[in-house]
Design a protein around this motif. Structure first.
Motif, mmCIF file in Angstrom:
data_model
loop_
_atom_site.group_PDB
_atom_site.id
_atom_site.type_symbol
_atom_site.label_atom_id
_atom_site.label_comp_id
_atom_site.label_asym_id
_atom_site.label_seq_id
_atom_site.Cartn_x
_atom_site.Cartn_y
_atom_site.Cartn_z
ATOM 1 N N HIS A 71 0.551 -10.256 1.055
ATOM 2 C CA HIS A 71 0.823 -9.117 0.190
ATOM 3 C C HIS A 71 2.291 -8.726 0.381
ATOM 4 C CE1 HIS A 71 -3.311 -8.198 -1.094
ATOM 5 N NE2 HIS A 71 -3.664 -8.611 0.115
ATOM 6 N N LEU A 72 3.069 -8.819 -0.664
ATOM 7 C CA LEU A 72 4.502 -8.561 -0.545
ATOM 8 C C LEU A 72 4.807 -7.107 -0.212
ATOM 9 C CD1 LEU A 72 5.779 -10.718 -3.543
ATOM 10 C CD2 LEU A 72 5.563 -11.357 -1.138
ATOM 11 N N ASP A 73 3.841 -6.213 -0.430
ATOM 12 C CA ASP A 73 4.060 -4.799 -0.133
ATOM 13 C C ASP A 73 3.470 -4.386 1.216
ATOM 14 O OD1 ASP A 73 1.529 -5.311 -1.019
ATOM 15 O OD2 ASP A 73 1.326 -3.504 -2.224
ATOM 16 N N ILE A 74 3.041 -5.353 2.016
ATOM 17 C CA ILE A 74 2.495 -5.066 3.344
ATOM 18 C C ILE A 74 3.205 -5.948 4.362
ATOM 19 C CG2 ILE A 74 0.435 -5.050 4.813
ATOM 20 C CD1 ILE A 74 -1.244 -4.686 2.307
ATOM 21 N N ALA A 75 4.080 -5.342 5.175
ATOM 22 C CA ALA A 75 4.860 -6.104 6.145
ATOM 23 C C ALA A 75 4.468 -5.805 7.586
ATOM 24 C CB ALA A 75 6.356 -5.823 5.959
ATOM 25 N N ASN A 76 3.696 -4.725 7.823
ATOM 26 C CA ASN A 76 3.305 -4.349 9.180
ATOM 27 C C ASN A 76 2.062 -3.466 9.114
ATOM 28 O OD1 ASN A 76 4.314 -1.597 8.606
ATOM 29 N ND2 ASN A 76 6.347 -2.536 8.801
ATOM 30 N N VAL A 77 1.558 -3.055 10.261
ATOM 31 C CA VAL A 77 0.298 -2.298 10.271
ATOM 32 C C VAL A 77 0.457 -0.929 9.632
ATOM 33 C CG1 VAL A 77 -0.715 -3.502 12.225
ATOM 34 C CG2 VAL A 77 0.729 -1.516 12.637
ATOM 35 N N ASP A 78 1.626 -0.322 9.710
ATOM 36 C CA ASP A 78 1.818 0.974 9.055
ATOM 37 C C ASP A 78 1.757 0.828 7.537
ATOM 38 O OD1 ASP A 78 2.232 3.088 11.092
ATOM 39 O OD2 ASP A 78 3.845 1.772 11.754
ATOM 40 N N ASP A 79 2.374 -0.233 7.012
ATOM 41 C CA ASP A 79 2.259 -0.508 5.573
ATOM 42 C C ASP A 79 0.801 -0.718 5.193
ATOM 43 O OD1 ASP A 79 4.986 -0.369 5.293
ATOM 44 O OD2 ASP A 79 5.304 -2.543 5.227
ATOM 45 N N LEU A 80 0.061 -1.423 6.048
ATOM 46 C CA LEU A 80 -1.346 -1.694 5.775
ATOM 47 C C LEU A 80 -2.152 -0.402 5.717
ATOM 48 C CD1 LEU A 80 -3.705 -3.670 5.427
ATOM 49 C CD2 LEU A 80 -3.811 -3.851 7.930
ATOM 50 N N LEU A 81 -1.933 0.497 6.672
ATOM 51 C CA LEU A 81 -2.656 1.769 6.670
ATOM 52 C C LEU A 81 -2.276 2.619 5.460
ATOM 53 C CD1 LEU A 81 -2.610 2.800 10.445
ATOM 54 C CD2 LEU A 81 -4.378 1.583 9.172
ATOM 55 N N ASP A 82 -1.009 2.543 5.059
ATOM 56 C CA ASP A 82 -0.590 3.267 3.846
ATOM 57 C C ASP A 82 -1.333 2.744 2.621
ATOM 58 O OD1 ASP A 82 1.175 4.848 5.267
ATOM 59 O OD2 ASP A 82 2.918 3.567 4.855
ATOM 60 N N ARG A 83 -1.469 1.425 2.551
ATOM 61 C CA ARG A 83 -2.148 0.821 1.399
ATOM 62 C C ARG A 83 -3.630 1.162 1.414
ATOM 63 N NH1 ARG A 83 -0.315 0.278 -2.999
ATOM 64 N NH2 ARG A 83 1.430 -1.062 -2.362
ATOM 65 N N VAL A 84 -4.244 1.159 2.590
ATOM 66 C CA VAL A 84 -5.657 1.563 2.702
ATOM 67 C C VAL A 84 -5.840 2.980 2.173
ATOM 68 C CG1 VAL A 84 -7.472 2.175 4.345
ATOM 69 C CG2 VAL A 84 -6.266 0.014 4.596
ATOM 70 N N ALA A 85 -4.956 3.883 2.590
ATOM 71 C CA ALA A 85 -5.053 5.276 2.148
ATOM 72 C C ALA A 85 -4.853 5.394 0.642
ATOM 73 C CB ALA A 85 -4.020 6.121 2.893
ATOM 74 N N THR A 86 -3.914 4.619 0.093
ATOM 75 C CA THR A 86 -3.647 4.668 -1.345
ATOM 76 C C THR A 86 -4.870 4.242 -2.149
ATOM 77 O OG1 THR A 86 -1.290 4.227 -1.044
ATOM 78 C CG2 THR A 86 -2.227 3.716 -3.192
ATOM 79 N N VAL A 87 -5.456 3.104 -1.769
ATOM 80 C CA VAL A 87 -6.627 2.596 -2.500
ATOM 81 C C VAL A 87 -7.804 3.553 -2.352
ATOM 82 C CG1 VAL A 87 -8.267 0.686 -2.682
ATOM 83 C CG2 VAL A 87 -5.849 0.209 -2.270
ATOM 84 N N ARG A 88 -7.978 4.114 -1.180
ATOM 85 C CA ARG A 88 -9.087 5.047 -0.954
ATOM 86 C C ARG A 88 -8.907 6.322 -1.781
ATOM 87 N NH1 ARG A 88 -10.199 4.858 4.952
ATOM 88 N NH2 ARG A 88 -8.222 5.971 5.098
ATOM 89 N N ASP A 89 -7.677 6.830 -1.851
ATOM 90 C CA ASP A 89 -7.415 8.028 -2.649
ATOM 91 C C ASP A 89 -7.634 7.766 -4.139
ATOM 92 O OD1 ASP A 89 -6.794 9.416 -0.370
ATOM 93 O OD2 ASP A 89 -4.622 9.201 -0.578
ATOM 94 N N LEU A 90 -7.246 6.575 -4.594
ATOM 95 C CA LEU A 90 -7.377 6.246 -6.013
ATOM 96 C C LEU A 90 -8.821 6.016 -6.426
ATOM 97 C CD1 LEU A 90 -4.350 3.805 -6.470
ATOM 98 C CD2 LEU A 90 -4.625 6.026 -7.577
ATOM 99 N N THR A 91 -9.631 5.461 -5.535
ATOM 100 C CA THR A 91 -10.982 5.037 -5.906
ATOM 101 C C THR A 91 -12.079 5.968 -5.403
ATOM 102 O OG1 THR A 91 -11.233 3.667 -3.906
ATOM 103 C CG2 THR A 91 -10.220 2.639 -5.848
ATOM 104 N N GLY A 92 -11.821 6.681 -4.305
ATOM 105 C CA GLY A 92 -12.862 7.493 -3.705
ATOM 106 C C GLY A 92 -13.931 6.674 -3.007
ATOM 107 N N LYS A 93 -13.652 5.391 -2.760
ATOM 108 C CA LYS A 93 -14.616 4.497 -2.121
ATOM 109 C C LYS A 93 -14.094 4.053 -0.751
ATOM 110 C CE LYS A 93 -17.321 4.314 -5.792
ATOM 111 N NZ LYS A 93 -17.533 3.124 -6.615
ATOM 112 N N PRO A 94 -14.996 3.608 0.138
ATOM 113 C CA PRO A 94 -14.546 3.067 1.429
ATOM 114 C C PRO A 94 -13.613 1.870 1.217
ATOM 115 C CG PRO A 94 -16.918 3.440 1.440
ATOM 116 C CD PRO A 94 -16.471 3.622 0.023
#
Length: 304
Positions: A71-94
């Motif tokens: 994933h070009l927008d995920i370079a480290n674990v902090d980026d990964l956690l940011d992406r997890v939060a983004t998808v969760r906020d957008l979808t309301g799903k786990p």
């Protein structure tokens, strides 16, 4: 990002919300790698990119589709956690993460980042794929030699989560050739909350591991769009075999649990398993992989 991408290949918030609106969609998974393809993107040949698949995946039809190796927008674990939060906020799903494991660094860094940033930033689950997993289209060198086997990867991840006191927050899913009830039981004893199997269902469907998934010449009709070969996949017959496999697995796991004195498979622990060593002797799984002493959670985690 197949299925949730825009025309340029970026994550599409609109598409995410559209898919999340379906009741059948229960969770989202950010896939970093799978067992036989760590660090390598997949190739979907043009012959397989029909109009329907192109519409579902959001890609041009009748054209080779080459996935990036990360994933070009995920370079480290902090980026990964940011992406997890983004998808969760957008979808309301786990939202969870799927990855193969190459060592201790990744899961330790992930635990440290969650403790530093707070429990609300944690992924809801993490799927661990063993190096022995993967499709018949995987490069042989990767399938044979890259990525820790599930027997080593799963205990490392579970131990890291236990030591960080994150096991109750982050559910663990085990994957990687866990085809039989005995292997699935082993994973539950190690500490997995769930078990995934793709290969088992493929076998039930009729897969003979011809390793032609990427050539569009699968002789059983499972992974081909060739109309003549597809005739071998008789849905009216195969769906019963797939259902019987799932029910049989659950029944046998419960049977093993009862024989170990457990009321339910959720009560499995490591002392219920013994591992046969090379001389033919066995040693307790809890001796090979003793439970770690939980480390004191950081203040950020306590106040999250």
């Amino acid at each position: 990002k197949y299925g949730v991408r825009d025309a340029q290949g970026h994550l599409s918030p609109e598409r995410l919300r559209e898919i999340a609106a379906h009741e059948s969609v229960r969770a989202f998974e950010i896939k970093l790698s799978q067992g036989a393809k760590p660090g390598k993107g997949g190739v979907l040949p043009a012959a397989k990119v029909s109009e329907e698949i192109a519409r579902i995946r959001g890609i041009p039809p009748h054209t080779d589709s080459i996935s990036p190796n990360r994933h070009l927008d995920i370079a480290n674990v902090d980026d990964l956690l940011d992406r997890v939060a983004t998808v969760r906020d957008l979808t309301g799903k786990p939202v969870g993460v799927k990855t193969a494991i190459g060592g201790r660094e990744f899961i330790n860094e992930l635990c440290d980042a969650v403790l530093r940033r707070g429990l609300a930033m944690a992924p809801d689950f993490i799927v661990i794929d063993g190096g022995e997993g993967g499709s018949g289209a995987a490069p042989q060198a990767l399938a044979d030699h890259v990525g820790l086997p599930i027997a080593e990867a799963l205990p490392r991840v579970v131990d890291a989560l236990l030591a960080a006191d994150l096991k109750r927050r982050i559910r663990v899913v085990a994957s990687g050739k866990l085809v039989t009830s005995a292997k699935a039981t082993w994973a539950l004893c190690v500490g997995a909350d769930f078990v995934n199997t793709a290969r088992g269902f493929m076998f039930a469907l009729g897969c003979i591991q011809a390793l032609r998934c990427h050539q569009n010449t699968c002789p059983t009709g499972v992974t081909t769009h060739n109309a003549r070969l597809q005739r071998g996949l008789v849905v009216e017959e195969k769906f019963l075999r797939v259902a019987n496999y799932a029910m049989g697995m659950n029944k046998e796991i419960d049977m093993i649990a009862h024989s170990c004195g457990c009321r339910h498979a959720r009560e499995f622990e490591r002392h219920h398993v013994r591992i046969v060593q090379s001389p033919g002797n066995s040693v307790a799984l809890s001796t090979l992989f003793p439970y770690p002493a939980a480390r004191a959670p950081r203040r950020e985690a306590l106040t999250a």
